[in-house]
Structure formats: C-alpha cells, structure tokens
Design a protein around this motif. Structure first.
Motif, PDB file in Angstrom:
ATOM      1  N   ALA A   1       0.886  -1.164   0.037  1.00  0.00           N
ATOM      2  CA  ALA A   1       0.049   0.073   0.021  1.00  0.00           C
ATOM      3  C   ALA A   1       0.745   1.087   0.045  1.00  0.00           C
ATOM      4  O   ALA A   1       1.764   1.154   0.566  1.00  0.00           O
ATOM      5  N   LEU A   2       0.282   2.508  -0.671  1.00  0.00           N
ATOM      6  CA  LEU A   2       1.046   3.358  -0.570  1.00  0.00           C
ATOM      7  C   LEU A   2       0.479   4.642   0.236  1.00  0.00           C
ATOM      8  O   LEU A   2      -0.702   4.809   0.117  1.00  0.00           O
ATOM      9  N   GLY A   3       1.218   5.152   1.279  1.00  0.00           N
ATOM     10  CA  GLY A   3       0.865   6.309   2.106  1.00  0.00           C
ATOM     11  C   GLY A   3       1.028   7.513   1.411  1.00  0.00           C
ATOM     12  O   GLY A   3       2.007   7.945   0.849  1.00  0.00           O
ATOM     13  N   ALA A   4      -0.112   8.270   1.609  1.00  0.00           N
ATOM     14  CA  ALA A   4      -0.332   9.632   1.028  1.00  0.00           C
ATOM     15  C   ALA A   4      -0.009  10.995   2.156  1.00  0.00           C
ATOM     16  O   ALA A   4      -0.479  12.066   1.729  1.00  0.00           O
ATOM     17  N   MET A   5       0.319  10.593   3.348  1.00  0.00           N
ATOM     18  CA  MET A   5       0.159  11.472   4.314  1.00  0.00           C
ATOM     19  C   MET A   5       0.612  12.858   4.040  1.00  0.00           C
ATOM     20  O   MET A   5       0.107  13.771   4.260  1.00  0.00           O
ATOM     21  N   LEU A   6       1.777  12.811   3.482  1.00  0.00           N
ATOM     22  CA  LEU A   6       2.508  14.161   3.302  1.00  0.00           C
ATOM     23  C   LEU A   6       2.262  14.689   1.723  1.00  0.00           C
ATOM     24  O   LEU A   6       3.026  15.931   1.408  1.00  0.00           O
ATOM     25  N   PHE A   7       1.521  14.042   0.963  1.00  0.00           N
ATOM     26  CA  PHE A   7       1.153  14.606  -0.485  1.00  0.00           C
ATOM     27  C   PHE A   7       0.452  15.959  -0.285  1.00  0.00           C
ATOM     28  O   PHE A   7      -0.672  15.952   0.465  1.00  0.00           O
ATOM     29  N   GLY A   8       0.978  16.924  -0.975  1.00  0.00           N
ATOM     30  CA  GLY A   8       0.168  18.170  -0.939  1.00  0.00           C
ATOM     31  C   GLY A   8       0.568  19.060   0.025  1.00  0.00           C
ATOM     32  O   GLY A   8       0.002  20.080  -0.013  1.00  0.00           O
ATOM     33  N   SER A   9       1.497  18.540   0.906  1.00  0.00           N
ATOM     34  CA  SER A   9       1.970  19.496   1.861  1.00  0.00           C
ATOM     35  C   SER A   9       3.680  19.667   1.823  1.00  0.00           C
ATOM     36  O   SER A   9       4.375  20.229   1.151  1.00  0.00           O
ATOM     37  N   ARG A  10       4.302  18.591   2.610  1.00  0.00           N
ATOM     38  CA  ARG A  10       5.768  18.621   2.491  1.00  0.00           C
ATOM     39  C   ARG A  10       6.281  17.839   1.325  1.00  0.00           C
ATOM     40  O   ARG A  10       7.192  18.218   0.723  1.00  0.00           O
ATOM     41  N   THR A  11       5.356  17.257   0.588  1.00  0.00           N
ATOM     42  CA  THR A  11       5.937  16.538  -0.819  1.00  0.00           C
ATOM     43  C   THR A  11       5.020  17.250  -1.741  1.00  0.00           C
ATOM     44  O   THR A  11       3.666  17.306  -1.718  1.00  0.00           O
ATOM     45  N   ASP A  12       5.665  18.070  -2.533  1.00  0.00           N
ATOM     46  CA  ASP A  12       4.807  18.918  -3.355  1.00  0.00           C
ATOM     47  C   ASP A  12       3.914  18.244  -4.679  1.00  0.00           C
ATOM     48  O   ASP A  12       4.377  16.830  -4.706  1.00  0.00           O
ATOM     49  N   GLU A  13       3.078  19.019  -5.225  1.00  0.00           N
ATOM     50  CA  GLU A  13       2.201  18.400  -6.154  1.00  0.00           C
ATOM     51  C   GLU A  13       3.014  17.448  -7.304  1.00  0.00           C
ATOM     52  O   GLU A  13       2.528  16.387  -7.560  1.00  0.00           O
ATOM     53  N   GLU A  14       3.861  17.770  -7.903  1.00  0.00           N
ATOM     54  CA  GLU A  14       4.601  17.474  -8.970  1.00  0.00           C
ATOM     55  C   GLU A  14       4.973  15.791  -8.588  1.00  0.00           C
ATOM     56  O   GLU A  14       4.965  14.907  -9.205  1.00  0.00           O
ATOM     57  N   THR A  15       5.824  16.264  -7.435  1.00  0.00           N
ATOM     58  CA  THR A  15       6.383  14.895  -6.947  1.00  0.00           C
ATOM     59  C   THR A  15       5.385  13.683  -6.531  1.00  0.00           C
ATOM     60  O   THR A  15       5.772  12.681  -6.907  1.00  0.00           O
ATOM     61  N   SER A  16       4.492  14.452  -5.759  1.00  0.00           N
ATOM     62  CA  SER A  16       3.178  13.353  -5.452  1.00  0.00           C
ATOM     63  C   SER A  16       2.776  12.787  -6.694  1.00  0.00           C
ATOM     64  O   SER A  16       2.397  11.446  -6.634  1.00  0.00           O
ATOM     65  N   PHE A  17       2.254  13.505  -7.614  1.00  0.00           N
ATOM     66  CA  PHE A  17       1.772  12.868  -9.132  1.00  0.00           C
ATOM     67  C   PHE A  17       2.917  11.904  -9.550  1.00  0.00           C
ATOM     68  O   PHE A  17       2.102  10.705  -9.819  1.00  0.00           O
ATOM     69  N   ALA A  18       4.040  12.109  -9.635  1.00  0.00           N
ATOM     70  CA  ALA A  18       5.081  11.298 -10.171  1.00  0.00           C
ATOM     71  C   ALA A  18       5.066  10.005  -9.460  1.00  0.00           C
ATOM     72  O   ALA A  18       5.118   8.847 -10.020  1.00  0.00           O
ATOM     73  N   VAL A  19       4.866   9.896  -8.040  1.00  0.00           N
ATOM     74  CA  VAL A  19       4.896   8.905  -7.192  1.00  0.00           C
ATOM     75  C   VAL A  19       3.550   8.077  -7.535  1.00  0.00           C
ATOM     76  O   VAL A  19       3.633   6.876  -7.496  1.00  0.00           O
TER      77      VAL A  19
END
Length: 328
Positions: free
Chosen positions: A20-38
């Motif tokens: 499973a993939l955790g999205a806890m920091l997506f949209g905050s500490r992990t920026d949108e571009e990186t989050s979308f790529a992951v």
C-alpha cells in the motif's frame, strides 16, 4: 505486483495490491509534482491501494488537514482514475480548530461527526463512495454503540464499503465488533497499526496512551489477527522512518532496548544473502508471512518507491524466515 483480498463480505470486499502507498505528506511537505509522479509510478507498477486521512497533514501548517485528500482528488480527476484504485481514509483525529491537535481537540467518533466528516472526505477525494473508512483514534466521550451504528449506517447507504480501525486498544476493537455482530451490522475488518520487524516496547506511555503504546502492534493484536482469519492488518511505518538505513539516527522511542541489536544483525545478514536492501527484506518479511499483513509505505520520491516495489518480488526462504523469526 501481487494482490490479496481485504474484507469478507462479497458485496464489499476488495482485491488490493500487497504493497500500500501512504499519501500522508502529499500536498504538503511533498509537492504536487512529486506526489503525482509517485502516484503515477505506483499505479503503473500495478499498485491499487492508497492510504490517507482527513487530518493529513494538519501539523505541517498548523491547520486542520485535508491537503492529502485534496491532492488525491486532483490526481484522480486529472488521470481519470475510477474505482479500480482503492483509496482508504480515516476520520476521528481531525483537529476541530487550527492550532489544536488530535490530543487536545479531536473531532471524535460521534454519529454526527462520522456522517459529516465522511461526506467532506468524499468531496475532497471526488468519490461517491469511500472504499475503506477507518476510525482513526479512540473516542471515550461517546458510547461505543453510537460509533458502531454511525459507521454501519454509511455502509447501509453505500457511501462506504469496508470499515477499519486504527490505534485502538484491542479490547475496544473486539467490543465494537461484538456489538456490530449482535445487531447484524458490519464491523471493523481492517486493522491499521504501526508494525515492523523490530519489536517495540509496549509500556512506553504517550499523550494518547498513558498506560503504554496502543498504536504499535504487540502480541495481543498479532494473536487477535491470527485468530480472526477474516481480518487484515495494514502496517504503517514498516520501515520506521529510516531506522534501518540511517544508523546515524537514534532509534525511535520504544525501539531502543536490549532486543533490538540481535534482530538488526540477522536482518542485515539476510539482506547480504539475498542481495536485497534491508528495507526490502523487512517488507518481504511482512508481505510473505503467515499473517495477512499489508505494509503501508510512505515515500517522498520515485526512487524510494522503486526500492519498495522491488520488495514485492523478493522471496525469502523458510530457513531465512526461521532465522528472522527466531531472534528474541
């Protein structure tokens, strides 16, 4: 990718990826571009199980959370993602006001909160139905019956599929499940707790748990999982925030005890034998074990994700598992 089924009811159970993939920091500490790529790479690799919460990540900006769900909603819409991807979220631990937290001012688990918070999560995620909804933390201020009935009503309305529970005392999980079964209602089927190869002390108190740690899976929870074949555990922090690969960092509270060095030694030994990283051995140990455990990994880059994905294909021998499990 490999898959396993969560849930027992044919109407609500889902097949999900074993990682499973955790999205806890997506949209905050992990920026949108990186989050979308992951997220894109995870789905490309066959991943189908994403985890978030309505309070992620309130501590980053002192707000109430929601950034992770909102980002996942934008990602779903931009990629045309449908119900082929299972998104799990949680409620109960969202702060009621900015500048507060789940310790001093949580939303709780009343029937009103369950209904209203679930609706807001559906809006942020852009879905008509939440695939899996967890009770995030305990709420001793409302009767347990009210919480059980509040979650069950959403399942009956088909706005929620599976129910789960996280960071609750095992006796309260069992009591809630007993209440649900007695009334013919759906109960918790997925457990989400901290679990890794290193064993934690369970007597270390915290703000939420004055009697000791309830968030980490101890022998009571693992034996409960063994006795209830219809349940699955999603293991958060399986890699203990870099503990296995960052010897320069102090061990997390609860893991710095005399039993830890021996387990680290055999873990590194097996990693050398397999040619895998220590992190990959930890994940493979969880995914291929006797108990139904799905590791939940949080990453901040595609490179970190790639290392974790490779663990899916790592097969430990029975002899290696015996050595790993035989350290006390």
């Amino acid at each position: 990718m490999k898959y396993r089924t969560i849930g027992s009811d044919p109407n609500t159970r889902r097949e999900v990826s074993v990682l499973a993939l955790g999205a806890m920091l997506f949209g905050s500490r992990t920026d949108e571009e990186t989050s979308f790529a992951v997220l894109d790479r995870y789905v490309e690799a066959g991943g189908t199980f994403i985890d978030t919460s309505d309070n992620y990540a309130f501590w980053v900006d002192g707000g109430q959370g929601g950034q992770s769900e909102e980002l996942l909603g934008r990602w779903r819409r931009s990629r045309g993602i449908g119900d082929e991807i299972v998104i799990a979220t949680k409620l109960g631990a969202r702060p009621l006001a900015p500048g507060t937290s789940y310790v001093d001012n949580p939303e709780g688990l009343s029937a009103k909160v369950i209904r209203e918070s679930a609706e807001r999560s559906r809006e942020r995620l852009g879905v008509e139905k939440l695939d899996l909804l967890y009770a995030h933390i305990e709420d001793h201020t409302v009767p347990l019956e009210e919480t059980v009935e509040g979650f069950a009503s959403l399942v009956a309305e088909d706005t929620v599929g599976l129910l789960g529970v996280s960071n609750h005392a095992v006796w309260r999980v069992e009591r809630a499940r007993t209440l649900a079964a007695a009334d013919g209602l759906p109960g918790y089927e997925v457990l989400q707790y901290e679990h890794s190869y290193l064993r934690p002390r369970t007597d270390v108190p915290s703000d939420l748990f004055p009697d000791g740690t309830l968030g980490a899976a101890g022998p009571d929870l693992l034996s409960y999982l063994r006795a209830e074949p219809g349940m699955t555990m999603v293991a958060y922090s399986p890699l203990l925030k870099g503990t296995y690969v960052r010897p320069d960092r102090p061990l997390l509270p609860g893991y710095d005890h005399p039993g830890t060095p021996a387990r680290l030694a055999v873990l590194r030994e097996v990693a050398r034998e397999t040619g895998a990283t220590v992190n990959q051995v930890v994940l493979a140990w969880q995914m291929g074990g006797a108990l139904p455990i799905i590791p939940l990994v949080g990453v901040s880059s595609v490179a970190q994700l790639e290392e974790n994905l490779a663990a899916v294909e790592l097969e430990l021998t029975e002899e290696q598992r015996g050595r790993l499990d035989g350290v006390h």
